[in-house]
Design a protein around this motif. Structure first.
Motif, PDB file in Angstrom:
ATOM      1  N   UNK A 141       1.213  -1.304   0.349  1.00  0.00           N
ATOM      2  CA  UNK A 141      -0.223  -0.353  -0.409  1.00  0.00           C
ATOM      3  C   UNK A 141       0.992   1.092  -0.114  1.00  0.00           C
ATOM      4  N   UNK A 162       0.713   4.334  -3.185  1.00  0.00           N
ATOM      5  CA  UNK A 162       0.330   5.348  -2.346  1.00  0.00           C
ATOM      6  C   UNK A 162       2.198   5.817  -3.173  1.00  0.00           C
ATOM      7  N   UNK A 185      -6.457   9.409   5.768  1.00  0.00           N
ATOM      8  CA  UNK A 185      -5.387   9.415   4.886  1.00  0.00           C
ATOM      9  C   UNK A 185      -4.746   8.157   5.178  1.00  0.00           C
ATOM     10  N   UNK A 186      -3.872   8.201   5.343  1.00  0.00           N
ATOM     11  CA  UNK A 186      -2.836   6.977   4.504  1.00  0.00           C
ATOM     12  C   UNK A 186      -4.289   5.784   3.181  1.00  0.00           C
ATOM     13  N   UNK A 187      -4.553   4.499   4.076  1.00  0.00           N
ATOM     14  CA  UNK A 187      -4.524   3.613   3.038  1.00  0.00           C
ATOM     15  C   UNK A 187      -5.882   3.965   2.666  1.00  0.00           C
ATOM     16  N   UNK A 231       0.681  11.978  -9.727  1.00  0.00           N
ATOM     17  CA  UNK A 231      -0.430  12.685  -9.656  1.00  0.00           C
ATOM     18  C   UNK A 231      -1.475  13.844 -10.517  1.00  0.00           C
ATOM     19  N   UNK A 232      -2.542  14.042 -10.723  1.00  0.00           N
ATOM     20  CA  UNK A 232      -2.806  14.903 -11.963  1.00  0.00           C
ATOM     21  C   UNK A 232      -2.366  16.262 -11.656  1.00  0.00           C
ATOM     22  N   UNK A 233      -2.424  16.590 -10.421  1.00  0.00           N
ATOM     23  CA  UNK A 233      -2.858  17.915  -9.543  1.00  0.00           C
ATOM     24  C   UNK A 233      -0.863  18.891 -10.077  1.00  0.00           C
ATOM     25  N   UNK A 241       4.815  20.660  -3.097  1.00  0.00           N
ATOM     26  CA  UNK A 241       3.810  19.918  -2.721  1.00  0.00           C
ATOM     27  C   UNK A 241       4.458  20.009  -1.397  1.00  0.00           C
ATOM     28  N   UNK A 287      -9.058  12.523  -8.055  1.00  0.00           N
ATOM     29  CA  UNK A 287      -8.658  11.399  -8.589  1.00  0.00           C
ATOM     30  C   UNK A 287      -7.091  11.722  -7.917  1.00  0.00           C
ATOM     31  N   UNK A 288      -6.626  13.166  -7.275  1.00  0.00           N
ATOM     32  CA  UNK A 288      -5.219  13.568  -7.038  1.00  0.00           C
ATOM     33  C   UNK A 288      -5.510  13.001  -5.333  1.00  0.00           C
ATOM     34  N   UNK A 289      -3.971  12.377  -5.086  1.00  0.00           N
ATOM     35  CA  UNK A 289      -3.740  11.416  -4.262  1.00  0.00           C
ATOM     36  C   UNK A 289      -3.483  12.977  -3.072  1.00  0.00           C
ATOM     37  N   UNK A 290      -2.747  13.795  -4.395  1.00  0.00           N
ATOM     38  CA  UNK A 290      -2.084  14.390  -3.336  1.00  0.00           C
ATOM     39  C   UNK A 290      -3.036  16.109  -2.958  1.00  0.00           C
ATOM     40  N   UNK A 291      -3.896  15.966  -3.410  1.00  0.00           N
ATOM     41  CA  UNK A 291      -5.271  17.102  -3.296  1.00  0.00           C
ATOM     42  C   UNK A 291      -5.399  16.196  -2.098  1.00  0.00           C
ATOM     43  N   UNK A 310      -5.910   6.226  -0.286  1.00  0.00           N
ATOM     44  CA  UNK A 310      -4.970   5.511  -1.573  1.00  0.00           C
ATOM     45  C   UNK A 310      -6.545   4.504  -2.211  1.00  0.00           C
ATOM     46  N   UNK A 331      -8.810   7.129  -3.821  1.00  0.00           N
ATOM     47  CA  UNK A 331      -8.376   8.153  -5.233  1.00  0.00           C
ATOM     48  C   UNK A 331      -8.184   7.207  -5.975  1.00  0.00           C
ATOM     49  N   UNK A 332      -8.015   5.568  -5.521  1.00  0.00           N
ATOM     50  CA  UNK A 332      -8.154   4.590  -6.665  1.00  0.00           C
ATOM     51  C   UNK A 332      -9.982   4.382  -7.075  1.00  0.00           C
ATOM     52  N   UNK A 339       0.379  13.385  10.196  1.00  0.00           N
ATOM     53  CA  UNK A 339       0.341  12.093   9.670  1.00  0.00           C
ATOM     54  C   UNK A 339       0.601  12.642   8.318  1.00  0.00           C
ATOM     55  N   UNK A 340       0.733  14.026   8.038  1.00  0.00           N
ATOM     56  CA  UNK A 340       0.741  13.983   6.812  1.00  0.00           C
ATOM     57  C   UNK A 340       2.448  14.962   6.527  1.00  0.00           C
ATOM     58  N   UNK A 367      -5.228  14.427   0.098  1.00  0.00           N
ATOM     59  CA  UNK A 367      -4.196  14.220   1.750  1.00  0.00           C
ATOM     60  C   UNK A 367      -4.083  15.548   2.313  1.00  0.00           C
ATOM     61  N   UNK A 427       2.305  19.818   2.384  1.00  0.00           N
ATOM     62  CA  UNK A 427       2.238  19.120   2.992  1.00  0.00           C
ATOM     63  C   UNK A 427       2.540  18.998   4.378  1.00  0.00           C
ATOM     64  N   UNK A 463       1.106   6.295  -6.729  1.00  0.00           N
ATOM     65  CA  UNK A 463       0.236   7.689  -6.920  1.00  0.00           C
ATOM     66  C   UNK A 463       0.644   8.880  -6.581  1.00  0.00           C
ATOM     67  N   UNK A 483     -10.095   7.580  -9.358  1.00  0.00           N
ATOM     68  CA  UNK A 483     -10.001   7.532 -11.072  1.00  0.00           C
ATOM     69  C   UNK A 483     -10.990   6.474 -11.877  1.00  0.00           C
TER      70      UNK A 483
END
Lengths: 552, 90
Positions: A68, A72, B16-18, A79-81, A107, B46-50, B21, B24-25, A117-118, B52, A111, A75, B28
């Motif tokens: 995982x 992640x 957060x975390x799992x 990431x699109x952003x 980014x 679809x943006x994991x950073x967004x 993810x 987002x999957x 956590x972030x 999070x 974060x 991903x 997507x």
């Protein structure tokens, strides 16, 4: 020959050639691209796709939770952003390397500002950025090397993503320049029984391919070893392999003093593994797993069934069940939904249970019923007890419900200091060293920036444990330890010397602790404990205990 | 045209975390373009950073917006996802 010292983890010894983690590529400079926008875009696209594919591939290879984490990261790379942010910089005429570097850095900052956590995910992001930049430059990916033969891995420190991928067939030992006894590397090494020494400042001088001996017992890396040292190390390694394969015996000191070795369990699933590794019972059965995924407390019947499954794995043996320990790192809305400024100091542990007595009574009822139906010797204990009254109240309530043996966890300094008064009012004490260290040192155990204070070797913590051990001896009532401390073989000897009767740990640590206990008599354990107690600092306590142990 | 849905997040670790993810999957693989908003801030689902960066905690209300194919179906499955606790006890 020379010696580099650090903090050894476990009892292993290993010999092998050094392989260093590839250092991250230097940060790209802000210069204009000589390629067309299309060409730069294409290069970045290919590099990102290659990195994502590699991370996914490695995720598939390792499985479990590491999968995982790696997926992640893949991903994040795609990431699109982030892609938009890279594209904006490419359009401004930057190189692919710089655009990736700058976009990821932006980014990362976001974060980090969010913290918690972030903030920790920020390092994942840097790792991905470095991989993409290395790929753009045609350099090998930073990370764990693969020299194709067994090696001793030397790294600044290891990230979870690195450790997840270690090929244990190849990695003979770990040496990290940073890190302490509770660092991620140390915990992993203990779990997997890898020979490791952390915090070896001088390890940065080790060169690729040079032969070293890694002696975790002494916390020493020997460079340019003599032939005699190599053969001595080989003899010790063979002896250790034989030890690991030896038949499982009950925990005992060299003079035969019995020290039952118990397992810490978080669900019934690991019970059989614990039995296979020689656990003589359970010293800490955490019951949170039943509650964490629920919106309301599970019924008495549901609980009874779950408890029975664990008790059935240990017929005739002791199983110590901890009453629900919610709060701080594991909040439960139905126990306490008030936001707290300092959850570690808030309504948690027994405090939360007393505020929700119906939940506690249900749990005690379910435990009493499970005990009726099985052969195990069930003990129950309360988490996070701060006062003698709390201990009295819990013990009385457990007995009312038909539970014969009720005790408390010693995790708060106040109750450790009152140990003599405590022991006459309850049946046993179990010291939770992780929380006891956190509260004694006033250092949040979840917070990386104060992790160096989270060291159970600190003499302040050892002195509190001595008080509890002494109260146990005077009252004739049992004192156990269930915490990371019991899994550290040398510290386990110290604990026994301080008057602790049983040690409970994650099952993987049982073999090393069992082997170390066999080397010392009870009198020697007392001298080793005394050496640690009279030190001024955690590092001195560890060093003095080690010296005393080597003399005994 | 677009559809929206307000959902209260049930996962004990929030998004957060799992769980992040997995969410987002799921976003997507949806046919529609999905955004997720908490308060004033809205991001591409679809943006994991967004996702999070929203810092969604258990019990937070989020607004999902879908535009494109199978809007309602997409929102149904994402809503079910958010209402489920994805954290295994450890």
């Amino acid at each position: 020959m020379s010696e580099l010292s650090g903090i050894g983890v476990g009892r292993g010894i290993a010999i092998g050639p050094v392989a260093r983690m590839s250092p991250p590529p230097p940060a790209p400079e802000d210069q204009s691209s000589e390629l067309s926008l299309e060409d730069e875009t294409q290069r970045v696209k290919e590099a990102v796709a290659a990195v994502a594919a590699e991370l996914d591939e490695r995720g598939r290879a390792v499985g479990g939770t590491a999968k995982d984490v790696l997926e992640a990261q893949a991903m994040m790379a795609q990431d699109p952003t982030l892609e938009e942010s890279v594209q904006t910089r490419l359009k401004a005429g930057k190189t692919g390397e710089f655009a990736v570097h700058a976009a990821f850095a932006e980014f990362r900052e976001t974060l980090e500002q969010l913290g918690g956590y972030l903030g920790e995910r920020a390092s994942d992001l840097s790792d991905v950025a470095q991989r993409v930049i290395a790929s753009l430059r045609g350099l090998p990916a930073p990370g764990v090397p693969d020299p194709g033969h067994p090696f001793v891995l030397v790294a600044e420190d290891l990230a979870p993503a690195d450790t997840a991928l270690l090929d244990l067939e190849k990695v003979q030992a770990l040496i990290t320049i940073q890190g302490g006894p509770t660092s991620h590397t140390a915990i992993l090494a203990r779990e997997k029984s890898i020979t490791a020494i952390v915090g070896v400042a001088e390890a940065s001088e080790l060169t690729e391919g040079e032969q070293v001996i890694v002696d975790a017992v002494a916390g020493t890396v020997f460079t340019h070893p003599t032939a005699a040292q190599v053969s001595d190390a080989e003899v010790r390694r063979a002896a250790r392999d034989a030890e690991a394969a030896a038949p499982l015996t009950p925990g005992a000191l060299a003079d035969g003093t019995s020290v039952p070795l118990l397992a810490n369990l978080g669900s019934f699933k690991s019970a059989n593994k614990a039995v296979a590794l020689g656990a003589e019972g359970v010293g800490l059965f955490r019951t949170e797993f039943l509650f964490l995924s629920a919106d309301e407390a599970p019924s008495v019947d549901e609980q009874r069934e779950a408890y029975q499954k664990v008790l059935e794995a240990f017929p005739g043996q002791k199983v110590v069940v901890r009453a629900l320990d919610a709060g701080a790192d594991k909040p439960l809305s139905f126990l306490n939904d008030q936001p707290e400024e300092n959850p570690a100091l808030g309504l948690r542990g027994l405090r939360a249970l007393m505020a929700n007595e119906a939940i506690l009574k249900d749990q005690l009822t379910a435990l009493a019923q499970a005990q009726e139906n099985t052969e195990a010797d069930l003990w129950v204990m309360a988490p996070m007890v701060s006062t003698v009254e709390e201990a009295e109240e819990f013990t009385a309530l457990a007995k009312e419900h038909g539970l014969a043996t009720a005790g408390v966890m010693v995790e708060v300094p106040s109750i450790a200091l009152m140990a003599d008064e405590l022991m006459s009012r309850t049946d046993f004490a179990s010291i939770g060293t992780n929380d006891l260290t956190q509260y004694t040192m006033a250092a949040d155990r979840m917070l990386g920036s104060v992790a160096s204070l989270q060291d159970p070797w600190h003499p302040a913590v050892l002195r509190l444990i001595r008080q509890v051990g002494a109260a146990g001896i005077t009252s004739g009532k049992p004192v156990g330890v269930c915490g990371e401390a019991a899994a550290d073989p040398l510290l386990a000897v110290v604990l026994v010397g301080l008057g602790v009767n049983t040690l409970s740990m994650s099952p993987a640590a049982l073999a090393d602790v069992r082997a170390e206990l066999k080397l010392h008599t009870f009198d020697e354990a007392k001298s080793i404990a005394e050496a640690a107690l009279t030190a001024a600092t955690a590092a001195q306590a560890r060093a003095s205990a080690l010296k005393a142990a080597q003399q005994s | 045209m677009s559809s929206t849905r307000t959902v209260t997040v049930a996962s004990s670790q929030g998004l957060h975390a799992r769980p992040a993810k997995l969410f987002v999957e799921a976003a997507q693989s949806a046919g529609a373009e999905v955004t997720i908003a908490k308060g004033e801030k809205s991001v591409n689902a679809a943006s994991i950073l967004g996702v999070l960066s929203l810092g969604v905690e258990k019990g937070d209300e989020v607004v999902l917006t879908a535009e494109g194919e199978n809007e309602e179906q997409t929102l149904d499955s994402l809503e079910t996802f958010l209402k489920t606790d994805h954290d295994e006890a450890s």
